[in-house]
Design a protein around this motif. Structure first.
Motif, PDB file in Angstrom:
ATOM      1  N   ALA A 119      -4.430   6.978   7.338  1.00 17.67           N
ATOM      2  CA  ALA A 119      -3.964   5.755   6.679  1.00 17.67           C
ATOM      3  C   ALA A 119      -4.380   5.825   5.216  1.00 17.67           C
ATOM      4  O   ALA A 119      -5.153   6.692   4.809  1.00 17.67           O
ATOM      5  N   GLY A 120      -3.841   4.881   4.433  1.00 17.76           N
ATOM      6  CA  GLY A 120      -4.181   4.823   3.008  1.00 17.76           C
ATOM      7  C   GLY A 120      -2.972   5.102   2.148  1.00 17.76           C
ATOM      8  O   GLY A 120      -1.979   5.674   2.598  1.00 17.76           O
ATOM      9  N   MET A 121      -3.089   4.684   0.896  1.00 17.32           N
ATOM     10  CA  MET A 121      -1.957   4.661  -0.029  1.00 17.32           C
ATOM     11  C   MET A 121      -1.294   6.041  -0.204  1.00 17.32           C
ATOM     12  O   MET A 121      -0.125   6.223   0.125  1.00 17.32           O
ATOM     13  N   THR A 124       0.832  -1.211   0.000  1.00 16.09           N
ATOM     14  CA  THR A 124       0.000   0.000   0.000  1.00 16.09           C
ATOM     15  C   THR A 124       0.864   1.258   0.000  1.00 16.09           C
ATOM     16  O   THR A 124       0.745   2.117  -0.886  1.00 16.09           O
ATOM     17  N   VAL A 125       1.768   1.371   0.978  1.00 17.52           N
ATOM     18  CA  VAL A 125       2.538   2.617   1.114  1.00 17.52           C
ATOM     19  C   VAL A 125       3.660   2.678   0.070  1.00 17.52           C
ATOM     20  O   VAL A 125       3.913   3.742  -0.523  1.00 17.52           O
ATOM     21  N   GLY A 126       4.313   1.541  -0.175  1.00 14.52           N
ATOM     22  CA  GLY A 126       5.382   1.517  -1.186  1.00 14.52           C
ATOM     23  C   GLY A 126       4.839   1.892  -2.566  1.00 14.52           C
ATOM     24  O   GLY A 126       5.432   2.713  -3.281  1.00 14.52           O
ATOM     25  N   ALA A 177      -5.466  -1.329   7.385  1.00 11.99           N
ATOM     26  CA  ALA A 177      -5.116  -2.125   8.575  1.00 11.99           C
ATOM     27  C   ALA A 177      -3.664  -2.587   8.533  1.00 11.99           C
ATOM     28  O   ALA A 177      -3.049  -2.667   7.470  1.00 11.99           O
ATOM     29  N   GLU A 178      -3.141  -2.897   9.713  1.00 15.54           N
ATOM     30  CA  GLU A 178      -1.811  -3.498   9.806  1.00 15.54           C
ATOM     31  C   GLU A 178      -1.870  -4.939   9.299  1.00 15.54           C
ATOM     32  O   GLU A 178      -2.945  -5.543   9.235  1.00 15.54           O
ATOM     33  N   ALA A 179      -0.683  -5.513   8.994  1.00 19.53           N
ATOM     34  CA  ALA A 179      -0.624  -6.905   8.528  1.00 19.53           C
ATOM     35  C   ALA A 179      -1.342  -7.799   9.548  1.00 19.53           C
ATOM     36  O   ALA A 179      -2.083  -8.712   9.186  1.00 19.53           O
TER      37      ALA A 179
HETATM   38  N1  NAI Z   1      -1.246   1.159   5.151  1.00 25.23           N
HETATM   39  C1  NAI Z   1      -1.234   2.353   5.741  1.00 25.23           C
HETATM   40  O1  NAI Z   1      -2.166   3.137   5.596  1.00 25.23           O
HETATM   41  C2  NAI Z   1      -0.075   2.736   6.577  1.00 25.23           C
HETATM   42  C3  NAI Z   1       0.987   1.884   6.809  1.00 25.23           C
HETATM   43  N2  NAI Z   1       2.036   2.300   7.576  1.00 25.23           N
HETATM   44  C4  NAI Z   1       3.195   1.419   7.757  1.00 25.23           C
HETATM   45  O2  NAI Z   1       3.838   1.264   6.504  1.00 25.23           O
HETATM   46  C5  NAI Z   1       4.467  -0.009   6.432  1.00 25.23           C
HETATM   47  C6  NAI Z   1       3.967  -0.748   5.204  1.00 25.23           C
HETATM   48  O3  NAI Z   1       2.571  -0.916   5.335  1.00 25.23           O
HETATM   49  P1  NAI Z   1       1.656  -1.314   4.103  1.00 25.23           P
HETATM   50  O4  NAI Z   1       2.179  -0.717   2.858  1.00 25.23           O
HETATM   51  O5  NAI Z   1       0.270  -1.016   4.521  1.00 25.23           O
HETATM   52  O6  NAI Z   1       1.849  -2.877   4.098  1.00 25.23           O
HETATM   53  P2  NAI Z   1       1.637  -3.894   2.867  1.00 25.23           P
HETATM   54  O7  NAI Z   1       1.468  -5.224   3.477  1.00 25.23           O
HETATM   55  O8  NAI Z   1       0.603  -3.367   1.948  1.00 25.23           O
HETATM   56  O9  NAI Z   1       3.042  -3.794   2.127  1.00 25.23           O
HETATM   57  C7  NAI Z   1       4.220  -4.346   2.629  1.00 25.23           C
HETATM   58  C8  NAI Z   1       4.903  -4.984   1.422  1.00 25.23           C
HETATM   59  O10 NAI Z   1       6.201  -5.376   1.810  1.00 25.23           O
HETATM   60  C9  NAI Z   1       6.453  -6.643   1.247  1.00 25.23           C
HETATM   61  N3  NAI Z   1       7.474  -7.298   2.068  1.00 25.23           N
HETATM   62  C10 NAI Z   1       7.401  -7.670   3.355  1.00 25.23           C
HETATM   63  N4  NAI Z   1       8.547  -8.227   3.750  1.00 25.23           N
HETATM   64  C11 NAI Z   1       9.372  -8.217   2.668  1.00 25.23           C
HETATM   65  C12 NAI Z   1      10.686  -8.662   2.422  1.00 25.23           C
HETATM   66  N5  NAI Z   1      11.404  -9.239   3.393  1.00 25.23           N
HETATM   67  N6  NAI Z   1      11.204  -8.499   1.195  1.00 25.23           N
HETATM   68  C13 NAI Z   1      10.480  -7.897   0.217  1.00 25.23           C
HETATM   69  N7  NAI Z   1       9.232  -7.451   0.376  1.00 25.23           N
HETATM   70  C14 NAI Z   1       8.685  -7.614   1.589  1.00 25.23           C
HETATM   71  C15 NAI Z   1       5.118  -7.373   1.280  1.00 25.23           C
HETATM   72  O11 NAI Z   1       5.098  -8.421   0.355  1.00 25.23           O
HETATM   73  C16 NAI Z   1       4.177  -6.230   0.912  1.00 25.23           C
HETATM   74  O12 NAI Z   1       3.999  -6.116  -0.458  1.00 25.23           O
HETATM   75  C17 NAI Z   1       4.151  -0.694   7.766  1.00 25.23           C
HETATM   76  O13 NAI Z   1       5.204  -0.473   8.661  1.00 25.23           O
HETATM   77  C18 NAI Z   1       2.899   0.023   8.233  1.00 25.23           C
HETATM   78  O14 NAI Z   1       2.740   0.004   9.619  1.00 25.23           O
HETATM   79  C19 NAI Z   1       2.105   3.545   8.112  1.00 25.23           C
HETATM   80  C20 NAI Z   1       1.093   4.443   7.918  1.00 25.23           C
HETATM   81  C21 NAI Z   1      -0.097   4.096   7.165  1.00 25.23           C
END
Ligand code: NAI
Ligand SMILES: N[C@@H](CC=O)C(=O)O
Ligand code: NA
Length: 434
Positions: free
Chosen positions: A299-301, A13-15, A187-189
């Motif tokens: 939260a959100g992308m 989402t964030v990446g 949501a968190e993982a």
């Molecule tokens: N989703 C949101 O709205 C928000 C998220 N965050 C934080 O941002 C971070 C990322 O969250 P999201 O993007 O939502 O999670 P996500 O689950 O959507 O993305 C994480 C990505 O990292 C990849 N990944 C995990 N371990 C890996 C590894 N060892 N090697 C390569 N790729 C790997 C996963 O396959 C997944 O695609 C977390 O720390 C979260 O707490 C912070 C603020 C808001």
């Protein structure tokens, strides 16, 4: 000037949002940063359908990004405490700056990470880790730097606020709304982090350190989630003129710092009581500025990407100006952090909403009132509902004045020992947030 080269680790989402915003707003961002920001490498386990990264080198090994000699800034967006910690430490050891959205990582391992970053002379930036797109870390570190911060209180978990709002406004079921929050990427993982208050406690830990100049102490935060809230309490709170919100509260007192996350009654006419859905809001009270309020998507992308990219711009600017004149990680100089203690929850003070299930006997109210008065607890208001037909029990709702939590615990134990009181007393904290 040549562009700064960054590597994105994690394309979820964030990446994905970060990649898209960097690409779409490249020109605007370069004008602000003083040079371009180029994504030189991505580490991902799979592609993201919401993000077209064609043409950018992709690896499945995050450590390849940390070791890539071309890369100046590593963006950690994989989440979690383990691999993320190793990745960030490796990037720092390789002399790279780090931008992360990972509040769990900063709250739990931040002290170690910042010490290593200072040794190596690199920056670790984490604006996206608290309240998503709201620039709350920048506001506290820089905008409010002239103040002694008295307290801060915030709705700092988007998923939890989304669930509470949908349940209250549309009567939807908890599990159903949680599934939607997951589908929307809020949501968190592990979503128990959201609904049990752990995510909010991570964020509150970070905010308190920046506000009060104390080391990160996640293990001392009192944490209570939203899973035990009932629609009955939401309704009674409304009848008394309050809304129930899940708040993180940090308050500086003469004897220590309150650091607590829990459902809270807030007067319904406060702005923060009307912050709904995935929106977050943080109130900060400083001795000079008074109360201030920061509001936006928690939260959100793209809202989260907005904060990640702002950090990239900050780091890029720092690379091109004097690197010794940087804003410290926790706003206060590292050697100036204070040992003012974080208080156990029993020492924290607030007002309370209490719901007692009493037998419909005369004299019950008098017994409850005398238990409170014996402990010096003043009653703000009292509401007694009709006996429920099915069990003949009368819900008695009490609002108290502010008092130390251990005195309320003691009164609750005395209530529960009465023959006329059935089951456990429901206790929700109340904050006026003036
Ligand atoms: N989703 C949101 O709205 C928000 C998220 N965050 C934080 O941002 C971070 C990322 O969250 P999201 O993007 O939502 O999670 P996500 O689950 O959507 O993305 C994480 C990505 O990292 C990849 N990944 C995990 N371990 C890996 C590894 N060892 N090697 C390569 N790729 C790997 C996963 O396959 C997944 O695609 C977390 O720390 C979260 O707490 C912070 C603020 C808001
Ligand atoms: N899961 C978190 C994401 C942002 O930090 C939330 O719902 O707030
Ligand atoms: Na933020």
């Amino acid at each position: 000037m040549k562009p700064v080269k960054v590597g994105i680790c994690g394309l979820g989402t964030v990446g994905g949002g970060t990649f898209n915003v960097l690409k779409r707003n490249a020109e605007e961002i370069a004008r602000r940063a003083g040079r371009g920001i180029e994504v030189a490498q991505i580490a991902a386990r799979s592609s993201n359908p919401q993000c077209d990264a064609t043409g950018t080198p992709i690896t499945d090994d995050v450590f390849a990004v940390a070791d890539n000699p071309e890369i100046d800034i590593v963006i950690e967006l994989i989440g979690g405490y383990t691999v993320a910690r190793e990745l960030v430490m490796r990037a720092i050891d390789n002399g790279k700056h780090v931008v992360t959205a990972n509040k769990a990582l900063i709250a739990v391992h931040g002290n170690e990470i910042f010490a290593r970053a200072s040794e190596k002379g690199v920056i670790v930036a984490f604006e996206a880790s608290v309240a998503g797109g709201i620039p709350i870390i920048k506001a506290l570190r820089e905008g409010l730097a002239g103040n002694r911060i008295n307290w801060l209180a915030g709705i700092i978990n988007g998923t939890g606020n989304f669930i509470l709002t949908e349940m209250r406004e549309k009567g939807r079921a908890f599990e159903d709304v949680l599934a939607e929050a997951q589908a929307l990427g809020y949501a968190e993982a592990d979503p128990t982090f959201d609904v049990e208050g752990i995510d909010a406690a991570h964020k509150l830990t970070i905010l308190a350190s920046i506000a009060f100049g104390i080391p990160l102490q996640f293990d001392k935060a009192y944490t209570e989630g939203i899973t035990r809230l009932t629609t009955a309490d939401v309704g009674y709170a409304e009848a008394l003129g309050y809304r129930i919100k899940h708040l993180g509260v940090a308050r500086s007192t003469a004897v220590g710092i309150e650091l607590r996350v829990h459902p809270t009654l807030i007067p319904a006419d406060r702005l923060i009581a009307n912050v709904n859905g995935v929106m977050n809001a943080v109130m900060v009270n400083g001795d000079a500025v008074g109360s201030t309020l920061y509001y936006g998507a928690g939260a959100g992308m793209e809202p989260t990407a907005s904060a990640v990219v702002a950090d990239l711009v900050d780091v890029t600017r720092a690379l091109t100006t004097d690197p010794t004149n940087r804003v410290p990680h926790l706003a206060f100089q590292a050697e100036q952090l204070s040992d003012h203690p974080v208080l156990p929850i029993g020492e924290c003070e607030s007002a309370y909403y209490l719901r007692i299930q009493a037998k419909d006997h005369p004299g019950v109210l008098a017994q409850l009132a005398s238990i409170l008065s014996e402990r010096g607890i003043n009653i703000e208001s009292i509401m007694q509902k009709e006996a429920e037909e099915h069990d003949g029990l009368v819900p008695v709702i009490l609002l108290t004045h502010r008092v130390k939590e251990q005195r309320i615990d003691d009164a609750i134990a005395a209530f529960e020992a009465l023959d006329d009181v059935v089951g456990s007393v429901v206790r929700i904290r109340v904050e006026q947030l003036n």
